[in-house]
Enzyme design. Sequence first.
Site, mmCIF file in Angstrom:
data_model
loop_
_atom_site.group_PDB
_atom_site.id
_atom_site.type_symbol
_atom_site.label_atom_id
_atom_site.label_comp_id
_atom_site.label_asym_id
_atom_site.label_seq_id
_atom_site.Cartn_x
_atom_site.Cartn_y
_atom_site.Cartn_z
ATOM 1 N N ASP A 266 0.831 -1.214 0.000
ATOM 2 C CA ASP A 266 0.000 0.000 0.000
ATOM 3 C C ASP A 266 0.863 1.261 0.000
ATOM 4 O OD1 ASP A 266 -2.465 -1.260 -0.021
ATOM 5 O OD2 ASP A 266 -2.796 -1.073 2.134
ATOM 6 N N HIS A 289 -3.485 4.817 4.523
ATOM 7 C CA HIS A 289 -3.642 5.646 3.327
ATOM 8 C C HIS A 289 -3.608 7.138 3.637
ATOM 9 C CE1 HIS A 289 -4.311 2.064 1.086
ATOM 10 N NE2 HIS A 289 -5.381 1.748 1.780
#
Length: 307
Positions: A266, A289
């Site tokens: 990620d 994120h």
Amino acid sequence: MIQLQQQTVRKSFSFEGKGLHTGKVARIAVKPAPVGYGIRFKRTDLGDDAIVDALAENVSSTARSTTITNGDISVITIEHLMSGLTGMGIDNALIEIDNVEVPILDGSAKPYIDAIWKGGIVSQDAPREYIEIDRPVEVYDEKSGSSVLIEPADVPSFDVQIDFNSKVLGVQNAHWDPSVVYAEEIGICRTFVFFHEIEFLFKNNLIKGGDVDNAIVIVEHPVSEEQLDHMSKLFNVPVLERCDNGYLNNLQLRFPNECARHKLLDLMGDLRLVGGFLKARVTAVKSGHSINTRAARAVRDLLLNRN
């Protein structure tokens, strides 16, 4: 480091599947693009001009995935595809998508890796332009204790540590540098979720496209047969069980620290939003994120102000 040329995919490849959060079926096509194009998404359902550049300033949401937006045009859950393109050394690509969310597929970047290997990579007639910084960039979140530190370096590297205060996961670490084969060590690692979060996510209209084939499920607390039966019905699968290691028996781990490796996957995808390949030493703790994309934006701001 050896100076590399820019690269694109040799030919287009396509996928179709459900978006993890919206449950909407989308078809995507990853297409070759010219030198200097970067990574751009085109919403074919909204017209030929419905394009969003994969850049940090276009991030509009980080609620359990990364969303980029240009006006009324959004694309959700871009991080696994962005990571796969980065890990496989793709500088330039156009991604056409006919709905709002990139399909979750198997929960990792493996489908993209396999397609790129099969279709091939083309070296282009221009050197890769690395994103380099001349001073450290650090982003810290006091509430969560998460941080991302990006420091100047001659060789890129990423280090991630995760700590969810989980007896099952413990504290896990993962590392990438050019000596680590992304396609075999990082890109195949799948997303994960805690058992006790799933019902909440369903009730809040999230993970509509989730199933037991695209996520590692961590069973942190004791669960009853009734709870397991209910989860089986939610996913429409045979009765699920909690394994001795604390994971649901829907999947076999590819690595003992697969969850940390997925967070690294990620991070690499989110930091591609700096606008290219980041040549720096990246150290992330409890990353997600939100802080990943904030760090990418901080690098973008530094570069824009420097210029």
